[in-house]
Motif scaffolding. Structure first.
Motif, PDB file in Angstrom:
ATOM      1  N   GLU A   1      -8.872  -6.408   9.491  1.00  0.00           N
ATOM      2  CA  GLU A   1      -8.371  -5.500   8.455  1.00  0.00           C
ATOM      3  C   GLU A   1      -7.482  -4.404   9.045  1.00  0.00           C
ATOM      4  OE1 GLU A   1      -8.488  -5.738   5.184  1.00  0.00           O
ATOM      5  OE2 GLU A   1      -9.564  -7.640   5.361  1.00  0.00           O
TER       6      GLU A   1
ATOM      7  N   SER B   1      -2.866  -5.044   3.706  1.00  0.00           N
ATOM      8  CA  SER B   1      -4.095  -4.445   3.205  1.00  0.00           C
ATOM      9  C   SER B   1      -3.912  -2.939   3.150  1.00  0.00           C
ATOM     10  CB  SER B   1      -5.284  -4.795   4.122  1.00  0.00           C
ATOM     11  OG  SER B   1      -6.505  -4.413   3.535  1.00  0.00           O
TER      12      SER B   1
ATOM     13  N   GLU C   1      -8.584  -1.352   0.273  1.00  0.00           N
ATOM     14  CA  GLU C   1      -8.887  -2.783   0.289  1.00  0.00           C
ATOM     15  C   GLU C   1      -9.596  -3.169   1.587  1.00  0.00           C
ATOM     16  OE1 GLU C   1      -5.050  -4.316  -2.363  1.00  0.00           O
ATOM     17  OE2 GLU C   1      -4.930  -4.177  -0.170  1.00  0.00           O
ATOM     18  N   ALA C   2      -9.115  -2.618   2.693  1.00  0.00           N
ATOM     19  CA  ALA C   2      -9.739  -2.914   3.985  1.00  0.00           C
ATOM     20  C   ALA C   2     -11.191  -2.459   4.000  1.00  0.00           C
ATOM     21  CB  ALA C   2      -8.954  -2.246   5.105  1.00  0.00           C
TER      22      ALA C   2
ATOM     23  N   ASN D   1     -13.359  -4.844   2.054  1.00  0.00           N
ATOM     24  CA  ASN D   1     -13.571  -6.105   2.757  1.00  0.00           C
ATOM     25  C   ASN D   1     -14.560  -5.954   3.907  1.00  0.00           C
ATOM     26  OD1 ASN D   1     -11.808  -7.478   1.065  1.00  0.00           O
ATOM     27  ND2 ASN D   1     -10.035  -7.145   2.395  1.00  0.00           N
TER      28      ASN D   1
END
Length: 427
Positions: free
Chosen positions: A402, A411, A415-416, A419
């Motif tokens: 990420e 990303s 979002e990272a 995840n």
């Protein structure tokens, strides 16, 4: 600065199979019934003085012990963990082998591949040579499994003093805003501000985010995440990822940051193609070994936040195979006690390594100012955990991926973070 001791662990190893114990690797019969032969593995960095010193010490042990023979095998650093992983999965580890702390060592412990050395631990603890911090990441459920030789602060800013002076900077920036101003000033001179080589993806994790995130989250964050008390999606960790995102956005790095490695980024810096490089204490060894005589290099902590923490880990440690018994086990213990003594730690200081032990500074050591400055910074900075030493392997892999995704715009920090947290939730 007569004494120093550090408190505070880098490249990840894939998860080992559960049954990673087994008989130690055979390396041939003894030359004599009176000689105990032991296979010995080390990760090789042949261009580094600390590796040469370590191998010289092992050879010296063989010369001084007619009744013990270490059969030495070295594997290039980039390949060592893969070989260790493969041999562990097949139950064919050597008698003595180099290991890494924390989550890298634990699969070997859980699989019964490494033997406890608690019966000889007082050789280092009773005289104060090693303290609890030095062995903590090599200990599980009250048993210690390895002896470390060095400590690795993983995050320093190395900078070209003359290049900064030419821009009017008489000292390194003290705040993050000033640091960003320096980046803009360097870009205005068509100079790459920071050399970064993240092709192997661990650099942004170990060198950057382990320290940067700690300035936002504090030392207990990872433990709290793994206990379910906090999450990577918390605002403070997302802010930390935002620092990486911002540095990319403002053009702090070379464009080929994901296609060159950590050695090449040092070369980039030494060729004065960048004004700075951020790396661990091992970077100082490479810089001092290879820099031009007239190059003036300074060192500073990453200027961010109020705590001044630096991610730090103990390393260059060796374990004994759990299957060693009788005279072979005794010979292995003899080696560990002989190898990791005060003289060895002082010799490591002499080749610019931060050691794991509390020893006197060698009086005859001709130490470089850059190394002494690094020691001083290490003394002053509270330690922070290195992520790949404390995170489960699968989670760390996602974190590294990420971070790399952020650098290429695939990303966002939010979002990272999600995840990474998803990887935690599936553990």
């Amino acid at each position: 600065m007569k004494r120093y001791i550090y408190t505070g662990a880098v490249i990840s190893m894939s998860a080992l199979l559960a049954a990673c114990g087994g008989n130690s690797e055979e390396t041939g019969g003894s030359n004599s019934d009176d000689v105990v032969e032991l296979s010995f593995w080390a990760s090789a960095n042949p261009d580094r003085d600390d590796f040469k010193l370590t191998m010289d010490r092992v050879e010296q042990f063989n010369e001084e012990h007619d009744d013990i023979q270490l059969n030495i095998e070295t594997t290039p650093h980039a390949d060592y963990r893969t070989r260790l992983n493969t041999q562990a999965a097949g139950g064919q580890l050597p008698d003595i082998f180099q290991v890494w702390p924390g989550t890298e060592l634990q699969p070997l412990v859980d699989g019964g591949a490494v033997g406890s050395i608690n019966n000889i631990l007082d050789n280092w603890t009773d005289n104060g040579l090693l303290n609890e911090d030095a062995i903590a990441d090599f200990s599980f459920d009250g048993e210690t499994y390895a002896i470390p030789s060095v400590q690795n602060p993983t995050s320093f800013v190395y900078y070209n003093v003359d290049m900064l002076n030419d821009l009017g900077y008489e000292e390194f920036p003290q705040t993050y805003d000033e640091f960003k101003e320096l980046i803009e000033d360097l870009k205005a001179e068509d100079t790459t501000p920071i050399a970064l080589g993240n092709s192997a993806s661990w650099v942004l994790q170990s060198v950057y985010i382990s320290t940067i995130a700690d300035r936002f989250t504090g030392n207990d964050f990872i433990a709290q995440v793994l206990e379910g008390e906090r999450a990577f999606t918390d605002d403070d960790f997302v802010e930390a990822l935002g620092v990486i995102d911002e540095l990319v956005d403002i053009g702090a790095f070379n464009e080929d940051l994901n296609t060159i490695d950590d050695n090449q980024m040092i070369e980039y810096f030494l060729q004065e193609r960048s004004a700075m490089v951020i790396d661990g204490n091992w970077g100082a060894i490479s810089i001092l070994t290879n820099k031009p005589d007239d190059m003036n290099v300074g060192i500073a902590p990453f200027p961010l936040g109020d705590t001044g923490t630096i991610s730090t880990v103990y390393g260059n440690a060796w374990s004994l195979n759990a299957d060693l018994e009788g005279e072979k086990r005794e010979a292995g213990e003899t080696f560990l006690k002989w190898m990791f003594n005060e003289d060895f730690y002082q010799e490591l200081i002499g080749v610019n390594r931060v050691v794991a032990a509390d020893v006197e500074m060698p009086s005859d050591a001709d130490l470089e100012p850059l190394f002494l400055d690094m020691l001083e910074l290490s003394q002053q900075a509270p330690p922070a955990p290195v992520y790949d030493a404390v995170l489960p392997q699968a989670v760390n892999n996602v974190l590294q991926n990420e971070l790399q995704a952020i650098t290429i715009g695939r990303s966002t920090p939010e979002e990272a973070a999600q995840n990474i947290q998803n990887a935690v939730n599936t553990q």
